[in-house]
Design a protein around this motif. Structure first.
Motif, PDB file in Angstrom:
ATOM      1  N   ALA A   7      -4.922  -6.183  -0.699  1.00 44.44           N
ATOM      2  CA  ALA A   7      -6.268  -6.635  -0.323  1.00 44.44           C
ATOM      3  C   ALA A   7      -6.332  -8.156  -0.267  1.00 44.44           C
ATOM      4  CB  ALA A   7      -7.294  -6.089  -1.310  1.00 44.44           C
ATOM      5  N   THR A  22     -11.067  -6.005  -0.297  1.00 43.24           N
ATOM      6  CA  THR A  22     -10.671  -7.067   0.635  1.00 43.24           C
ATOM      7  C   THR A  22     -11.795  -8.057   0.942  1.00 43.24           C
ATOM      8  OG1 THR A  22      -8.983  -5.668   1.661  1.00 43.24           O
ATOM      9  CG2 THR A  22      -9.774  -7.533   2.941  1.00 43.24           C
ATOM     10  N   ILE A  78       0.832  -1.207   0.000  1.00 42.61           N
ATOM     11  CA  ILE A  78       0.000   0.000   0.000  1.00 42.61           C
ATOM     12  C   ILE A  78       0.865   1.254   0.000  1.00 42.61           C
ATOM     13  CG2 ILE A  78      -1.582   1.364   1.420  1.00 42.61           C
ATOM     14  CD1 ILE A  78      -2.952  -1.269   2.195  1.00 42.61           C
ATOM     15  N   ASN A 116      -8.393  -0.980  -1.928  1.00 39.37           N
ATOM     16  CA  ASN A 116      -8.276  -1.758  -0.701  1.00 39.37           C
ATOM     17  C   ASN A 116      -9.634  -2.272  -0.224  1.00 39.37           C
ATOM     18  OD1 ASN A 116      -6.559  -2.633   1.626  1.00 39.37           O
ATOM     19  ND2 ASN A 116      -7.970  -1.304   2.738  1.00 39.37           N
TER      20      ASN A 116
END
Length: 318
Positions: free
Chosen positions: A170, A112, A93, A109
């Motif tokens: 993720a 996830t 990230i 993200n």
């Protein structure tokens, strides 16, 4: 993100307040990283984040008298969790955010739970994939494709690799969530789970950052970068984990996943208001589709719509 703990309850106003606070902390993480990456290399940022957060969490454990696990198997599990729940996703990230806006990173993200549904359906007997969940995964993945655009398939987009890095983070979070189910059976205190995994990941990242980034050779960052690092470690990591496990104990794993609806919005607002970032229309369209996919996966919205439709049919019949 953190391991699942199976405890299902209702969402009270107080729990919703904790959820909104958690979204601010995790959404703020993308903002704080956006400030730090302008002066520090990715591994150094992650190492500082984990090292400071681990120190803070150990202080909380000592104050609360949480028992230190003695079993080597538990610490090996902490190591695996630290790699997949901290070291890999944090690094991906931070590197990704050196190439793309924090708002877009937070949206990516938010996939996830989509990855979690697939992995849990494969590896966990009590979380098999249903038709409703598959529909949600499909809608969410369409949203991801819309958001990234076809350039990612041709290599014409300079930030395509950075966007894929966020998606890799993720996927790593989702793998950690499935693996983390074992801590329920091991009888580890949730706070110790958070502390153990952050500690083990910091033991990996701190030496790696010293070796690769050689931060002792860098110029001293300005004060705002240090403030961002402290906020990232103490607020978006240490405090966020404490709140996360508190919500899990009150409302369960399904309810806490609703935070992913709020995190991208928080990150977008912070990025736009403070960093001057802008997102293209397809990014908002992709975020909307991801949110719809998560709502379908959660199941409560479809059930509510179905119940409303049935009540209307019954009303017309009589």
């Amino acid at each position: 993100m953190a391991p699942n703990i199976q405890s299902q309850g209702s969402m009270t106003p107080g729990t919703w307040g904790l959820l909104v606070t958690l979204s601010l902390l995790w959404g703020g993480a993308f903002f704080f990283v956006g400030v730090a990456v302008k002066s520090l290399p990715p591994l150094t940022i992650v190492a500082l984040r984990l090292g400071l957060a681990a120190s803070a969490l150990w202080c909380v454990c000592l104050l609360r008298g949480v028992t230190l696990p003695r079993s080597p198997a538990i610490w090996r599990a902490f190591l695996v969790m630290g790699v997949f729940n901290n070291a890999i996703p944090f690094s991906l990230i931070v590197w990704g955010q050196s190439q793309i806006a924090s708002g877009l990173a937070s949206i990516l993200n938010a996939t996830t739970p989509l990855f979690t549904v697939v992995l849990a359906g494969i590896f966990l007997a009590d979380e098999r994939v249903t038709g409703l969940k598959l529909s949600g995964v499909f809608v969410g993945l369409v949203g991801t494709v819309v958001m990234i655009g076809p350039a990612v398939l041709t290599g014409r987009e300079a930030s395509a690799l950075a966007q894929l890095a966020i998606l890799g983070a993720a996927l790593s979070y989702a793998s950690a969530a499935v693996f983390g189910r074992r801590f329920r059976d091991l009888g580890v205190h949730p706070l110790m789970t958070a502390t153990g995994q952050v500690t083990m990941s910091s033991l990996i990242l701190v030496p790696l950052a010293l070796l690769v980034d050689r931060p002792f050779t860098l110029d001293l960052p300005p004060a705002e970068v240090w403030l961002a690092i402290l906020a990232l470690a103490l607020l978006s990591t240490a405090l966020a984990y404490i709140l996360y496990f508190r919500i899990l104990s009150l409302a369960g794993a399904t309810s806490v996943q609703l935070v992913t609806f709020l995190v991208p919005v928080t990150a977008i607002l912070l990025g736009a208001l403070v960093l001057g970032e802008r997102l293209a229309p397809q990014h908002f369209a992709g975020m909307g589709l991801i949110a719809l996919g998560l709502a379908v996966i959660d199941g409560r919205l479809p059930r509510h719509i179905l119940a409303l439709w049935r009540s209307r049919i019954v009303g017309k019949t009589f």
